[in-house]
Design a protein around this motif. Structure first.
Motif, PDB file in Angstrom:
ATOM      1  N   THR A   1       0.699  -1.176   0.008  1.00  0.00           N
ATOM      2  CA  THR A   1      -0.107  -0.033   0.229  1.00  0.00           C
ATOM      3  C   THR A   1       0.751   1.268  -0.157  1.00  0.00           C
ATOM      4  N   ASN A   2       2.066   1.180   0.272  1.00  0.00           N
ATOM      5  CA  ASN A   2       2.879   2.431   0.502  1.00  0.00           C
ATOM      6  C   ASN A   2       4.366   2.228  -0.387  1.00  0.00           C
ATOM      7  N   ILE A   3       4.089   1.957  -1.771  1.00  0.00           N
ATOM      8  CA  ILE A   3       5.355   1.985  -2.674  1.00  0.00           C
ATOM      9  C   ILE A   3       5.769   3.218  -3.121  1.00  0.00           C
ATOM     10  N   ILE A   4       6.817   3.617  -3.053  1.00  0.00           N
ATOM     11  CA  ILE A   4       7.253   4.851  -3.437  1.00  0.00           C
ATOM     12  C   ILE A   4       8.576   4.603  -4.785  1.00  0.00           C
ATOM     13  N   ASP A   5       8.300   5.288  -5.756  1.00  0.00           N
ATOM     14  CA  ASP A   5       9.390   5.209  -6.824  1.00  0.00           C
ATOM     15  C   ASP A   5      10.453   6.395  -6.656  1.00  0.00           C
ATOM     16  N   VAL A   6      11.780   6.093  -7.094  1.00  0.00           N
ATOM     17  CA  VAL A   6      12.722   7.010  -7.278  1.00  0.00           C
ATOM     18  C   VAL A   6      13.157   6.839  -8.739  1.00  0.00           C
ATOM     19  N   PRO A   7      12.431   7.739  -9.519  1.00  0.00           N
ATOM     20  CA  PRO A   7      12.405   7.562 -11.009  1.00  0.00           C
ATOM     21  C   PRO A   7      13.723   8.105 -11.371  1.00  0.00           C
ATOM     22  N   GLU A   8      14.543   8.679 -10.884  1.00  0.00           N
ATOM     23  CA  GLU A   8      15.672   8.991 -11.409  1.00  0.00           C
ATOM     24  C   GLU A   8      16.833   7.947 -11.279  1.00  0.00           C
ATOM     25  N   GLY A   9      16.793   7.036 -10.452  1.00  0.00           N
ATOM     26  CA  GLY A   9      17.696   5.986 -10.465  1.00  0.00           C
ATOM     27  C   GLY A   9      18.961   6.376  -9.940  1.00  0.00           C
ATOM     28  N   MET A  10      19.615   5.393  -9.997  1.00  0.00           N
ATOM     29  CA  MET A  10      21.233   5.761  -9.687  1.00  0.00           C
ATOM     30  C   MET A  10      21.870   6.137 -10.539  1.00  0.00           C
ATOM     31  N   LEU A  11      21.672   6.079 -11.815  1.00  0.00           N
ATOM     32  CA  LEU A  11      22.287   6.606 -12.972  1.00  0.00           C
ATOM     33  C   LEU A  11      21.693   7.861 -13.482  1.00  0.00           C
ATOM     34  N   GLY A  12      20.588   8.304 -13.220  1.00  0.00           N
ATOM     35  CA  GLY A  12      20.005   9.517 -13.907  1.00  0.00           C
ATOM     36  C   GLY A  12      18.897   9.096 -15.120  1.00  0.00           C
ATOM     37  N   SER A  13      17.985   9.968 -15.205  1.00  0.00           N
ATOM     38  CA  SER A  13      16.965   9.666 -16.198  1.00  0.00           C
ATOM     39  C   SER A  13      16.542  11.006 -16.541  1.00  0.00           C
ATOM     40  N   THR A  14      15.197  11.212 -17.485  1.00  0.00           N
ATOM     41  CA  THR A  14      14.983  12.468 -17.642  1.00  0.00           C
ATOM     42  C   THR A  14      14.278  13.291 -16.549  1.00  0.00           C
ATOM     43  N   VAL A  15      14.091  12.763 -15.469  1.00  0.00           N
ATOM     44  CA  VAL A  15      13.480  13.247 -14.361  1.00  0.00           C
ATOM     45  C   VAL A  15      14.486  13.878 -13.437  1.00  0.00           C
ATOM     46  N   GLY A  16      15.792  13.421 -13.580  1.00  0.00           N
ATOM     47  CA  GLY A  16      16.729  14.072 -12.483  1.00  0.00           C
ATOM     48  C   GLY A  16      17.988  13.360 -12.722  1.00  0.00           C
ATOM     49  N   PRO A  17      19.241  13.705 -12.179  1.00  0.00           N
ATOM     50  CA  PRO A  17      20.438  13.486 -12.544  1.00  0.00           C
ATOM     51  C   PRO A  17      20.907  12.105 -11.902  1.00  0.00           C
ATOM     52  N   GLY A  18      20.136  11.562 -11.126  1.00  0.00           N
ATOM     53  CA  GLY A  18      20.506  10.221 -10.366  1.00  0.00           C
ATOM     54  C   GLY A  18      21.548  10.391  -9.305  1.00  0.00           C
ATOM     55  N   TRP A  19      21.378   9.300  -8.577  1.00  0.00           N
ATOM     56  CA  TRP A  19      21.951   9.114  -7.126  1.00  0.00           C
ATOM     57  C   TRP A  19      23.521   9.470  -7.217  1.00  0.00           C
ATOM     58  N   LEU A  20      24.197   8.993  -8.215  1.00  0.00           N
ATOM     59  CA  LEU A  20      25.724   9.062  -8.533  1.00  0.00           C
ATOM     60  C   LEU A  20      26.212  10.374  -8.709  1.00  0.00           C
ATOM     61  N   ARG A  21      25.483  10.960  -9.986  1.00  0.00           N
ATOM     62  CA  ARG A  21      25.742  12.358 -10.500  1.00  0.00           C
ATOM     63  C   ARG A  21      25.554  13.511  -9.272  1.00  0.00           C
ATOM     64  N   ARG A  22      24.806  13.124  -8.382  1.00  0.00           N
ATOM     65  CA  ARG A  22      24.100  14.115  -7.136  1.00  0.00           C
ATOM     66  C   ARG A  22      25.391  14.050  -6.313  1.00  0.00           C
ATOM     67  N   GLY A  23      26.261  12.932  -6.215  1.00  0.00           N
ATOM     68  CA  GLY A  23      27.312  12.743  -5.228  1.00  0.00           C
ATOM     69  C   GLY A  23      26.781  12.332  -3.982  1.00  0.00           C
ATOM     70  N   LEU A  24      25.502  11.625  -3.963  1.00  0.00           N
ATOM     71  CA  LEU A  24      25.055  11.031  -2.890  1.00  0.00           C
ATOM     72  C   LEU A  24      26.118   9.862  -2.319  1.00  0.00           C
ATOM     73  N   PRO A  25      25.982   9.683  -1.050  1.00  0.00           N
ATOM     74  CA  PRO A  25      27.200   8.476  -0.720  1.00  0.00           C
ATOM     75  C   PRO A  25      26.541   7.106  -0.912  1.00  0.00           C
ATOM     76  N   VAL A  26      27.372   6.261  -1.412  1.00  0.00           N
ATOM     77  CA  VAL A  26      27.333   4.941  -1.743  1.00  0.00           C
ATOM     78  C   VAL A  26      28.045   3.852  -1.053  1.00  0.00           C
ATOM     79  N   VAL A  27      27.530   2.687  -0.651  1.00  0.00           N
ATOM     80  CA  VAL A  27      28.141   1.671  -0.100  1.00  0.00           C
ATOM     81  C   VAL A  27      28.922   0.580  -1.109  1.00  0.00           C
ATOM     82  N   LYS A  28      29.930   0.294  -1.213  1.00  0.00           N
ATOM     83  CA  LYS A  28      30.512  -0.661  -1.943  1.00  0.00           C
ATOM     84  C   LYS A  28      30.852  -1.469  -1.350  1.00  0.00           C
ATOM     85  N   THR A  29      30.412  -3.241  -1.477  1.00  0.00           N
ATOM     86  CA  THR A  29      30.664  -4.301  -0.678  1.00  0.00           C
ATOM     87  C   THR A  29      31.064  -5.477  -1.669  1.00  0.00           C
ATOM     88  N   PRO A  30      31.651  -6.258  -1.235  1.00  0.00           N
ATOM     89  CA  PRO A  30      32.119  -7.612  -2.362  1.00  0.00           C
ATOM     90  C   PRO A  30      30.827  -8.326  -2.509  1.00  0.00           C
TER      91      PRO A  30
END
Length: 153
Positions: free
Chosen positions: A124-153
């Protein structure tokens, strides 16, 4: 000239024009494939803030090779949408179908489709992040915005 030849030439012309458009604007193809989502949407910074505050469950639904290449957004849970038990595994993370669950993928195509599928399944409470990690027409995306990421093996 035969009708078949004209059809082939026309098809090649259209394909070439589409190729030029896709080259000039790679996000256009993704925007044409993306479904509309009936629920709420968040920008990448809003999703990050809500996830680290514990206000939403942010689910990175991409593939393991994508997680390895870019990492996942800080505060996100990794859950490959291709898993046969995806819905069950999601309820193990979020605990119930009424919890606020935000979905993120690469460019918003898979998250929109999955959001709609989960709403049809009773979430009942699903939310979309339409710009995604790489960006789309909606926005530049997580990575290009410089938001923090977690890299694990």
């Amino acid at each position: 000239m035969s009708l078949t030849r004209w059809i082939v030439i026309g098809a090649m012309t259209i394909a070439g024009a589409l190729g030029v458009v896709a080259w000039a604007n790679p996000n256009l193809a993704y925007s044409l494939l993306t479904e509309e989502v009936d629920g709420e949407t968040l920008t990448a910074p809003e999703a990050h803030e809500a996830a680290v505050a514990g206000d939403i469950f942010l689910i990175d639904i991409r593939r393991p090779d994508e997680w390895a290449a870019t990492g996942s957004g800080e505060g996100a849970h990794r859950l490959d949408m291709r898993r046969d038990d995806f819905t069950k595994a999601l309820t193990e993370i979020a605990m119930d179908k009424d919890a606020p669950i935000a979905l993120i993928c690469a460019r918003g195509v898979r998250s929109a489709r999955t959001a709609n599928r989960l709403m049809e399944a009773g979430f009942t409470n699903i939310i979309d992040v339409p710009e995604g990690m790489l960006g789309s027409t909606v926005g530049p995306g997580w990575l290009r915005r410089g938001l923090p990421v977690v890299k694990t093996p």
